[in-house]
Scaffold this motif. Structure first.
Motif, PDB file in Angstrom:
ATOM      1  N   ASN A 152      32.970  12.977  24.075  1.00 41.07           N
ATOM      2  CA  ASN A 152      32.192  12.790  22.243  1.00 41.07           C
ATOM      3  C   ASN A 152      31.542  14.398  22.461  1.00 41.07           C
ATOM      4  N   MET A 153      30.892  14.728  23.962  1.00 35.25           N
ATOM      5  CA  MET A 153      30.904  15.689  24.417  1.00 35.25           C
ATOM      6  C   MET A 153      31.334  16.855  24.398  1.00 35.25           C
ATOM      7  N   GLU A 154      32.786  16.548  24.276  1.00 33.99           N
ATOM      8  CA  GLU A 154      34.085  17.880  23.775  1.00 33.99           C
ATOM      9  C   GLU A 154      34.179  17.521  22.325  1.00 33.99           C
ATOM     10  N   LEU A 155      34.329  16.766  21.708  1.00 41.35           N
ATOM     11  CA  LEU A 155      33.698  16.877  20.461  1.00 41.35           C
ATOM     12  C   LEU A 155      32.997  17.970  19.989  1.00 41.35           C
ATOM     13  N   PHE A 156      31.781  17.703  20.299  1.00 43.41           N
ATOM     14  CA  PHE A 156      30.365  18.541  19.696  1.00 43.41           C
ATOM     15  C   PHE A 156      30.221  19.830  20.602  1.00 43.41           C
ATOM     16  N   ASN A 157      31.311  20.175  21.295  1.00 48.87           N
ATOM     17  CA  ASN A 157      31.147  21.552  22.117  1.00 48.87           C
ATOM     18  C   ASN A 157      32.456  22.223  21.508  1.00 48.87           C
ATOM     19  N   TYR A 158      33.249  21.407  21.126  1.00 51.13           N
ATOM     20  CA  TYR A 158      34.414  21.941  19.942  1.00 51.13           C
ATOM     21  C   TYR A 158      33.618  22.820  18.521  1.00 51.13           C
ATOM     22  N   GLY A 159      33.217  21.800  18.386  1.00 51.65           N
ATOM     23  CA  GLY A 159      32.802  21.964  16.456  1.00 51.65           C
ATOM     24  C   GLY A 159      31.601  23.389  17.379  1.00 51.65           C
ATOM     25  N   LEU A 160      30.558  22.881  18.219  1.00 46.42           N
ATOM     26  CA  LEU A 160      29.730  24.170  17.990  1.00 46.42           C
ATOM     27  C   LEU A 160      30.786  25.640  17.999  1.00 46.42           C
ATOM     28  N   GLU A 161      32.332  25.968  19.170  1.00 43.02           N
ATOM     29  CA  GLU A 161      33.034  26.519  18.902  1.00 43.02           C
ATOM     30  C   GLU A 161      33.187  27.255  17.299  1.00 43.02           C
ATOM     31  N   SER A 162      33.363  26.203  16.851  1.00 37.75           N
ATOM     32  CA  SER A 162      34.365  26.657  15.102  1.00 37.75           C
ATOM     33  C   SER A 162      33.322  27.152  14.657  1.00 37.75           C
ATOM     34  N   GLU A 167      13.521  16.934  24.511  1.00 40.20           N
ATOM     35  CA  GLU A 167      14.377  15.218  24.269  1.00 40.20           C
ATOM     36  C   GLU A 167      15.576  15.647  22.439  1.00 40.20           C
ATOM     37  N   LEU A 168      13.585  15.089  21.850  1.00 39.36           N
ATOM     38  CA  LEU A 168      14.712  14.392  20.526  1.00 39.36           C
ATOM     39  C   LEU A 168      15.465  15.765  19.944  1.00 39.36           C
ATOM     40  N   ARG A 169      14.938  16.634  19.795  1.00 36.10           N
ATOM     41  CA  ARG A 169      15.634  17.970  19.501  1.00 36.10           C
ATOM     42  C   ARG A 169      17.482  17.519  19.683  1.00 36.10           C
ATOM     43  N   THR A 170      17.260  17.558  22.104  1.00 38.57           N
ATOM     44  CA  THR A 170      18.313  18.240  22.261  1.00 38.57           C
ATOM     45  C   THR A 170      19.660  16.900  22.028  1.00 38.57           C
ATOM     46  N   ALA A 171      18.515  15.700  21.949  1.00 38.61           N
ATOM     47  CA  ALA A 171      19.475  14.532  20.942  1.00 38.61           C
ATOM     48  C   ALA A 171      20.016  14.626  20.026  1.00 38.61           C
ATOM     49  N   SER A 172      19.282  15.038  18.862  1.00 41.03           N
ATOM     50  CA  SER A 172      19.760  15.725  17.443  1.00 41.03           C
ATOM     51  C   SER A 172      21.153  16.656  17.625  1.00 41.03           C
ATOM     52  N   LEU A 173      20.871  17.518  18.267  1.00 39.85           N
ATOM     53  CA  LEU A 173      21.560  18.562  18.590  1.00 39.85           C
ATOM     54  C   LEU A 173      22.887  17.991  18.930  1.00 39.85           C
ATOM     55  N   LEU A 174      22.842  17.205  19.974  1.00 41.42           N
ATOM     56  CA  LEU A 174      24.820  16.609  20.790  1.00 41.42           C
ATOM     57  C   LEU A 174      25.258  15.757  19.540  1.00 41.42           C
ATOM     58  N   CYS A 175      23.545  14.755  19.011  1.00 38.00           N
ATOM     59  CA  CYS A 175      24.758  14.036  18.350  1.00 38.00           C
ATOM     60  C   CYS A 175      25.257  14.034  16.595  1.00 38.00           C
ATOM     61  N   ASN A 176      24.376  14.751  15.957  1.00 41.51           N
ATOM     62  CA  ASN A 176      24.880  15.637  14.878  1.00 41.51           C
ATOM     63  C   ASN A 176      25.679  16.393  14.804  1.00 41.51           C
ATOM     64  N   GLY A 177      25.810  17.602  15.829  1.00 39.94           N
ATOM     65  CA  GLY A 177      26.405  18.530  16.179  1.00 39.94           C
ATOM     66  C   GLY A 177      28.029  17.916  16.366  1.00 39.94           C
ATOM     67  N   ALA A 178      28.468  16.643  16.643  1.00 41.01           N
ATOM     68  CA  ALA A 178      29.456  15.916  16.935  1.00 41.01           C
ATOM     69  C   ALA A 178      29.904  15.258  15.625  1.00 41.01           C
ATOM     70  N   ILE A 179      28.386  14.969  15.437  1.00 37.44           N
ATOM     71  CA  ILE A 179      29.135  14.543  13.511  1.00 37.44           C
ATOM     72  C   ILE A 179      29.963  15.358  12.808  1.00 37.44           C
ATOM     73  N   GLU A 180      29.359  16.115  12.725  1.00 33.02           N
ATOM     74  CA  GLU A 180      29.713  17.426  11.811  1.00 33.02           C
ATOM     75  C   GLU A 180      31.328  17.735  12.380  1.00 33.02           C
TER      76      GLU A 180
END
Length: 451
Positions: A228-238, A260-273
């Motif tokens: 899931n973090m690989e997906l997040f990082n790939y999305g952030l580069e896109s 904590e909250l903003r970090t959690a939201s970034l990781l979660c929703n960056g990967a979802i996008e």
């Protein structure tokens, strides 16, 4: 049940965790069509796919891996052109630009049709491929999937069944239902079906499992964070992602900030996008959904990184998150009119976060009541970028629900859909979706079709 079977629950999680490329529904459609095409062989003439409402809706405008196009027809066409049935939900991982163009030509020529078979929370896919062999003889192969995204229950060739998981059951029943308002088994279960394994356990027993299971037995969960973090990082580069970059700015332009909250939201929703756009990296799904898998894991991973919890604590909290998500989903059905990602996976994560913070069963009961009283009823209108906004709302509700519950503030059992026990509350959350929101499901699909 008084005894907590550690191995049984471990295998339940292990068997449910699966990598899925893009939104799960396009992968499942492609898998079904690719399986039918493999058996048919010859020159492809037509593809017809029948889907239950949840499948139809979720794939309606979602991105497709390795494609510039979206939607159910293109998923089906790509499954026929380039799908690999051996790869399951990763069936489209090998699609090339040439394949994408061939699929588009198929759709434009009218070779591909997709229908909604009925409004129900039970997963149903029926893919029929017609081809012509070298002697000019037509071959028709039909693949039927029920209840989970890759569960093939029947394969027929020219009307003759060549595979059946359940020979005594009419596997065509839902296909014959037509585009109707109701279909069999609206609740996702029937009287003949046994109680889901997860429902044999209480929340207390699920917590006991998460606290006491041999940590080495659940070390496989680490793969979910990696994927899931690989997906997040790939999305952030896109350059295609929008929300991920805005959430990064809101988090002080850091992936892991002190918030904590903003970090959690970034990781979660960056990967979802990244997932709903169909970017070429898988998510680790749970209950057949990549977004469920993301919400059940990455907010906890964010908390782990910011607050420096131990890896063991993270694994145990995630195991509980998965199990609570599964518990609710068995009531709501795999696909329904409400956002199981936010509600089921979100409630699982809320319990996991409570565990990370040292809370026990009493706090978790309060957290579940807070979650049930807030976002239950959030609609699902398909797999698309709107999932990001639902994820943002879910993560914020998780944090507020836990913060309040850990300080003694919760909604009492006698209000709304809350029950006397956490098991009752989770059941009620599921029932709101199925059968409760069957009419809502039809309305959502009608709106989408009429746009």
């Amino acid at each position: 049940m008084n005894h907590v079977d550690m191995e049984e629950l471990t295998e339940l999680i292990r068997n449910d965790m699966k990598p899925a490329l893009g939104v799960t529904e396009p992968g499942a459609i492609a898998f079904a069509v690719a399986t039918a095409e493999k058996h048919a062989g010859g020159r492809l003439k037509s593809v017809n796919v029948k889907l239950n409402s949840g499948m139809y809706k979720n794939g309606y405008t979602c991105g497709i891996p390795n494609s510039t196009r979206v939607g159910n027809m293109y998923s089906a066409a790509l499954g026929a052109v380039a799908g690999d049935p051996e790869k399951g939900l990763m069936a489209l991982s090998g699609v090339t630009p040439e394949d994408d163009q061939r699929a588009a030509e198929m759709v434009e020529s009218g070779m591909v049709t997709v229908e909604m078979s009925g409004v129900t929370s039970r997963i149903f896919i029926q893919a029929a491929v017609v081809s012509e062999d070298e002697d000019g003889v037509e071959q028709k192969v039909t693949v039927t999937i029920r209840d989970s995204h890759t569960n093939i229950v029947s394969i027929t060739q020219n009307g003759k069944e060549i595979f059946s998981k359940d020979p005594g059951k009419d596997n065509s029943q839902m296909a014959e239902a037509g585009d109707c308002n109701e279909s069999p088994d609206e609740t996702g279960t029937s009287e003949e079906e046994p109680e889901p394994l997860i429902h044999k356990y209480s929340l207390k027993q699920l917590v006991e499992y998460a606290e006491k299971v041999d940590i080495n037995r659940i070390s496989f969960i680490q793969e979910a964070f990696k994927v899931n973090m690989e997906l997040f990082n790939y999305g952030l580069e896109s350059p295609r992602t929008v929300f991920a970059h805005q959430l990064l700015k809101m988090n002080s332009n850091k992936i892991f900030s002190d918030d904590e909250l903003r970090t959690a939201s970034l990781l979660c929703n960056g990967a979802i996008e990244a997932r709903v756009l169909g970017l070429d990296r898988p998510a680790m799904s749970i209950t057949g959904s990549g977004a469920h898998g993301i919400i059940a894991t990455l907010p906890l991973y964010g908390a782990f990184k910011v607050k420096n919890y131990s890896e063991e604590a993270l694994l145990r909290a995630t195991a509980l998150s998965y199990l609570v998500c599964m518990y609710i989903k068995e009531y709501s059905g795999k696909l329904s009119a409400f956002c199981g990602c936010a509600i089921a996976a979100g409630t699982g994560t809320a319990c996991g976060l409570t565990m990370l913070r040292g809370g026990g069963i009493d706090e978790m009961k309060d957290v579940i009541n807070n979650m049930a009283s807030s976002i239950t009823g959030m609609i699902c209108d398909g797999g698309n970028q709107g999932c990001v906004m639902k994820g943002v709302a879910a993560v914020e509700t998780i944090w507020r629900s836990v913060d309040l519950a850990m300080n003694g503030a919760s909604i009492s059992w006698n209000h709304g859909i809350n029950g006397r026990t956490p098991e009752e509350t989770m059941r009620n959350m599921g029932l709101v979706a199925s059968p409760g929101m069957t009419g809502t499901e039809k309305t959502i699909v009608d709106i989408m079709r009429n746009k």
